[in-house]
Each structure stands twice: as C-alpha cells, then as structure tokens.
Design an enzyme around this catalytic site. Structure first.
Site, PDB file in Angstrom:
ATOM      1  CG  ASN A   9      -1.871   1.117   1.302  1.00 59.11           C
ATOM      2  OD1 ASN A   9      -1.835   2.007   0.454  1.00 59.11           O
ATOM      3  ND2 ASN A   9      -2.740   1.100   2.293  1.00 59.11           N
ATOM      4  CE  LYS A  16       0.802   3.178   6.377  1.00 59.60           C
ATOM      5  NZ  LYS A  16      -0.388   3.929   6.100  1.00 59.60           N
ATOM      6  NE  ARG A  94      -6.246   1.982  -0.286  1.00 60.05           N
ATOM      7  CZ  ARG A  94      -5.935   3.254  -0.038  1.00 60.05           C
ATOM      8  NH1 ARG A  94      -4.676   3.596   0.158  1.00 60.05           N
ATOM      9  NH2 ARG A  94      -6.865   4.162   0.004  1.00 60.05           N
ATOM     10  CG  HIS A 182     -12.443   4.912   2.813  1.00 57.78           C
ATOM     11  ND1 HIS A 182     -13.010   6.024   3.399  1.00 57.78           N
ATOM     12  CD2 HIS A 182     -11.112   5.012   3.041  1.00 57.78           C
ATOM     13  CE1 HIS A 182     -12.068   6.774   3.944  1.00 57.78           C
ATOM     14  NE2 HIS A 182     -10.911   6.179   3.737  1.00 57.78           N
ATOM     15  CG  LEU A 210     -16.722   7.289  11.483  1.00 56.38           C
ATOM     16  CD1 LEU A 210     -17.508   7.598  12.758  1.00 56.38           C
ATOM     17  CD2 LEU A 210     -17.124   8.247  10.358  1.00 56.38           C
ATOM     18  NE  ARG A 242      -8.289  13.418   3.026  1.00 50.68           N
ATOM     19  CZ  ARG A 242      -8.439  12.115   2.798  1.00 50.68           C
ATOM     20  NH1 ARG A 242      -9.397  11.690   2.008  1.00 50.68           N
ATOM     21  NH2 ARG A 242      -7.639  11.239   3.351  1.00 50.68           N
ATOM     22  CG  ASP A 284      -5.166  12.114  17.470  1.00 49.90           C
ATOM     23  OD1 ASP A 284      -6.239  11.622  17.879  1.00 49.90           O
ATOM     24  OD2 ASP A 284      -4.088  11.517  17.503  1.00 49.90           O
ATOM     25  CG  MET A 285     -12.162  11.897  17.619  1.00 50.94           C
ATOM     26  SD  MET A 285     -13.053  13.463  17.486  1.00 50.94           S
ATOM     27  CE  MET A 285     -13.806  13.331  15.882  1.00 50.94           C
ATOM     28  CB  ILE A 330     -12.860   8.009  14.861  1.00 50.39           C
ATOM     29  CG1 ILE A 330     -11.649   8.934  14.649  1.00 50.39           C
ATOM     30  CG2 ILE A 330     -13.911   8.680  15.732  1.00 50.39           C
ATOM     31  CD1 ILE A 330     -11.952  10.196  13.826  1.00 50.39           C
ATOM     32  N   GLY A 331     -14.086   5.142  14.625  1.00 46.33           N
ATOM     33  CA  GLY A 331     -15.275   4.282  14.704  1.00 46.33           C
ATOM     34  C   GLY A 331     -15.062   3.075  15.618  1.00 46.33           C
ATOM     35  CD  GLU A 332     -11.384  -0.551  13.737  1.00 47.56           C
ATOM     36  OE1 GLU A 332     -10.378  -0.858  14.409  1.00 47.56           O
ATOM     37  OE2 GLU A 332     -11.394  -0.580  12.488  1.00 47.56           O
ATOM     38  CD  GLU A 380      -8.510   0.381   4.153  1.00 48.56           C
ATOM     39  OE1 GLU A 380      -7.847   0.638   5.197  1.00 48.56           O
ATOM     40  OE2 GLU A 380      -8.889   1.262   3.371  1.00 48.56           O
TER      41      GLU A 380
HETATM   42  P1  AMP Z   1      -7.160   5.447  10.942  1.00 49.22           P
HETATM   43  O1  AMP Z   1      -6.971   6.428   9.836  1.00 49.22           O
HETATM   44  O2  AMP Z   1      -8.260   4.474  10.724  1.00 49.22           O
HETATM   45  O3  AMP Z   1      -5.872   4.794  11.377  1.00 49.22           O
HETATM   46  O4  AMP Z   1      -7.626   6.324  12.206  1.00 49.22           O
HETATM   47  C1  AMP Z   1      -6.746   7.250  12.781  1.00 49.22           C
HETATM   48  C2  AMP Z   1      -7.510   8.210  13.658  1.00 49.22           C
HETATM   49  O5  AMP Z   1      -8.278   7.499  14.642  1.00 49.22           O
HETATM   50  C3  AMP Z   1      -6.580   9.112  14.468  1.00 49.22           C
HETATM   51  O6  AMP Z   1      -6.303  10.272  13.763  1.00 49.22           O
HETATM   52  C4  AMP Z   1      -7.370   9.411  15.702  1.00 49.22           C
HETATM   53  O7  AMP Z   1      -8.008  10.646  15.523  1.00 49.22           O
HETATM   54  C5  AMP Z   1      -8.443   8.346  15.776  1.00 49.22           C
HETATM   55  N1  AMP Z   1      -8.403   7.534  16.999  1.00 49.22           N
HETATM   56  C6  AMP Z   1      -7.605   6.488  17.289  1.00 49.22           C
HETATM   57  N2  AMP Z   1      -7.856   6.010  18.537  1.00 49.22           N
HETATM   58  C7  AMP Z   1      -8.873   6.776  19.032  1.00 49.22           C
HETATM   59  C8  AMP Z   1      -9.594   6.802  20.262  1.00 49.22           C
HETATM   60  N3  AMP Z   1      -9.341   5.930  21.244  1.00 49.22           N
HETATM   61  N4  AMP Z   1     -10.562   7.741  20.405  1.00 49.22           N
HETATM   62  C9  AMP Z   1     -10.824   8.631  19.413  1.00 49.22           C
HETATM   63  N5  AMP Z   1     -10.178   8.640  18.243  1.00 49.22           N
HETATM   64  C10 AMP Z   1      -9.213   7.750  18.054  1.00 49.22           C
END
Ligand code: AMP
Length: 397
Positions: A9, A16, A94, A182, A210, A242, A284-285, A330-332, A380
């Site tokens: 990827n 990666k 990918r 996605h 997310l 974005r 970063d959430m 974020i979703g997980e 993925e």
């Molecule tokens: P991904 O692109 O799927 O790797 O997601 C990365 C994003 O997930 C990071 O920028 C964080 O904002 C968010 N994230 C990861 N862990 C958490 C958490 N425990 N609570 C809220 N957001 C998270």
C-alpha cells in the site's frame, strides 16, 4: 505448501507492506508488516510482528535522498528473508483508482498498467505512487503475478443517479463523476458482517468508516448503492485535515477573489481543513475529545452533525435502515463519538446499549433497537491478500 502473499500500500512518502502466509484453503495469516517512510526526507524502514514487536529497523542518515528503487529493494530483500519454507506466490497492491471500468481486482498486465496510467489525472496525488511499486517489483521479479485491487471497485454497483453530478453530459462523459473510495474497507466489512450475522448482511446497512480519512457507505444486500466520497476523496464528511463536501462556489471565491493558486486551494482543502482547521488544535480526535478549547468541541460537533445528516441521506438512498457499522480508528475506538452519532439517529430507530458501547463490544445496540449497531475492525490489507489469492486461484484453475 506454504504460500507467501505480499500486500503493498504505497503513498507519496511511505510504502507500507504486509506479508501473509497461507496454507491450503486456510485464510491467509499475517506474518509481519511494516513500512518505509520519510522517503526523500529521512528514510526509515521498520518491520513488526503481527502484535507489534519490532523485528527490524533501519535508517540512512547519510542518504536522505536515497532513491525509491533502492529503498524498495531493501524492503523486498528483507521480506524475502522472512519467508522461511514458504514461497512468494503473488503480490497484491492497493490502487486508489480503477475508473468506471474496473469493478473487480485484476491481474497486472502491460495493457492494464497503460489503462491505470490513463487514470492518473483523476487521482494525481495517489495513483502514480500506487503504480510505482508495481513497476519496481516487476523489475525485481518479472514472473511474480501481481494483482491490482481498486479502492473504487466496490462502488461500481451504485446506480447511475448515485454516480452522477448534474453537469453537462460532455464533462460527465470525460469521467467527472462520483467514484467513491474506501471500497476495500467496505468490502471487508460486508464480508465480516456476512459471517457474523447473515440476516443483517442481507439487509440495508450503513457503514461509517471514521478514520483520519472518513466516509460512509450504504450497502444494500451486500452491494454498495451510495457513498459519501465522490470524484475525489475530499467529498463527504469533514476529515482529519480535509473539508468534506463544500459549496463549489467557495473554490471559485478563493481563486477569483482571494487570488489563491490552485496548489494553495488544494493544500487548504486537503491539508489545512477538517478537524484541524475548525479546531485550530489538532486533526487527532483523541486530542480534541480531551481538549477544553471551545473550538475543539465545535470541530467534534460539526463532525458528528455531518455524520448524522449523511445517515439520513444514505438511509433515504436505500429506502430504509437495518444496521449501522462503525469502523476505522475513530469508529472502532471512540465510544463518545459512537454515542453522539447514534444520538442523531434515534429518529431512525437507533438505540444503543451504553455498557456495550463503553466496552467497544461487537454489537452495541440495545436488545430492542429496531436498527442493530455494530463495531467491526476493518482490515484493508487482509482484503487485498484475499483478493490476490482468489485471482491467483482462478489463474491456476
Ligand atoms: P485510521 O486512519 O483508521 O488509522 O484512524 C486514525 C484516527 O483514529 C486518528 O487520527 C485518531 O483521531 C483516531 N483515533 C484512534 N484512537 C482513538 C480513540 N481511542 N478515540 C478517538 N479517536 C481515536
């Protein structure tokens, strides 16, 4: 015989990889993964075991401009040394854009590479970086089957209406339409859901991917029928950096009244906006949820509001809703965001079990919720490994 499948990827500054080993009909098993990052700045190779232990790390402080090819060769040599008694059988890549024509992963041929090259103008920031390692690997292993897996392919089942902008036919005919992205993540989730709950997978499902990139997809009976990302991966939800969907008139205003260059506008839309731009704090959430800055709270509120609106829109596209799935960073991992999103969806019949949500359980809806709510980790790379193996099997049959 143990078969090695390499998944690549590649992006603008990193490549990666994941190495899978498969035996007979068993699902591929992750053997190791890693990346080369900091390409052209401060190259750094790191490889890890499936559960995170570092297996190898290398830096080249004297050669910041070390070529892509040399770094790639280092990576491939290291990976091949890990194969043990397994044989490298194929590589899966990918590839962000498969255009209107490709709805399935495909074996790489010279003709396919020419077609994919033609799609570069549709994804100039990503497509060239996805194609480079295919060529590099062809040089090192001319006979190794390589498979291109497209992030747009899963959405080719969308009806014409979901894929079209109200533009003159001539422009639409040139490929200016909604592709959706996605797709490998959504396809993986659709397959997982089919294993976990076949009845749910036959219904109307909205998946919320997310992560730092964020989008949503309406999946009806296992097929994508609509999604929030469009011509590019900047449409739809606000993301880490974005904008998400925005009145196209804003772009005209920035170009014509503010005198910004196209490059500056691109940078604004892709790198300075979203959660980062609205909060002024972070993309970063986790940081935003812990921050006491009012603008951080507003960024979270806007993110959740827009997800809530898209839930209504995607449910309307399917004419109903049976389940919601949360996935990606974020979703997980964020019970808070899931709770807020589900709060926006009460009118759709969504009710969550707070305890299950707090513990990131797989099924987080209340027992009597008419709409079930799931948390399913995406993968993925595994999807690419499975596709690659499937293409390989078809070749051998
Ligand atoms: P991904 O692109 O799927 O790797 O997601 C990365 C994003 O997930 C990071 O920028 C964080 O904002 C968010 N994230 C990861 N862990 C958490 C958490 N425990 N609570 C809220 N957001 C998270």
């Amino acid at each position: 015989m143990r078969e090695g499948i390499l998944v690549i990827n590649a992006g603008s500054s990193s490549i990666k990889f994941s190495l899978y080993i498969s035996e007979g009909n068993e699902p591929p098993l992750l053997s190791c993964k890693g990346q080369v990052e900091g390409i052209n700045v401060a190259p750094h190779f790191i490889a890890k075991a499936p559960h995170g232990g570092v297996l190898n790390e290398q830096r080249w402080p004297d050669q910041p401009n070390m070529s892509h090819e040399a770094l790639f060769k280092y990576m491939i040599d290291w990976i091949e040394a890990q194969l043990g008694d397994a044989e490298l059988k194929a590589a899966g890549h990918r590839v962000v854009h498969g255009g209107s024509q490709y709805s399935q992963p495909l074996l790489v041929t010279d003709e396919l590479m020419e077609e994919l090259e033609r799609l570069v103008p549709l994804a100039p920031l990503h497509q060239p970086h996805n194609l480079a390692p295919i060529r590099a690997l062809t040089k090192v292993h001319p006979d190794l089957p390589q498979v291109a897996c497209f992030d747009t392919a899963f959405h080719r089942s969308n009806p014409w209406t979901a894929q079209s902008f109200a533009l003159p036919r001539k422009i639409t005919g040139e490929g200016v339409k909604r592709y959706g992205f996605h797709g490998l993540s959504y396809e993986y989730i659709a397959r997982q859901l089919r294993k976990l709950s076949p009845a749910t997978a036959r219904g109307k499902v909205i998946v919320c991917h997310l992560g730092s990139g964020a989008s949503m997809c309406a999946i009806d009976g296992g097929k994508s029928v609509a999604s929030t990302m469009g011509f590019t991966a900047v449409e739809g939800l606000p993301m880490g950096t974005r904008t998400g969907s925005m009145d196209a008139g804003v772009v005209l205003y920035l170009l014509q009244q503010k005198g910004m260059t196209p490059k500056e506008v691109e940078d604004l839309l892709y790198k300075q906006s979203g959660l980062l731009g609205v909060s002024g704090v972070s993309n970063d959430m986790r940081i935003l949820l812990e921050s006491s800055e009012p603008h951080a709270a507003e960024a979270v509120e806007l993110f959740v509001y827009r997800i809530g609106r898209e839930l209504g829109s995607l449910a309307a596209a399917m004419g109903g809703l049976d389940a919601i799935v949360f996935t990606a960073g974020i979703g997980e991992r964020s019970p808070q965001i899931r709770e807020k999103v589900c709060g926006h969806a009460e009118w759709l019949g969504v009710e969550i079990d707070d305890e299950a949500n707090r513990h990131d359980a797989m099924l987080i809806s209340a027992a009597d919720s008419p709409v079930s709510v799931w948390v399913i980790p995406t993968d993925e790379e595994m999807m690419i490994a499975k596709h690659t193996r499937e293409v390989l099997r078809n070749l051998q049959d």
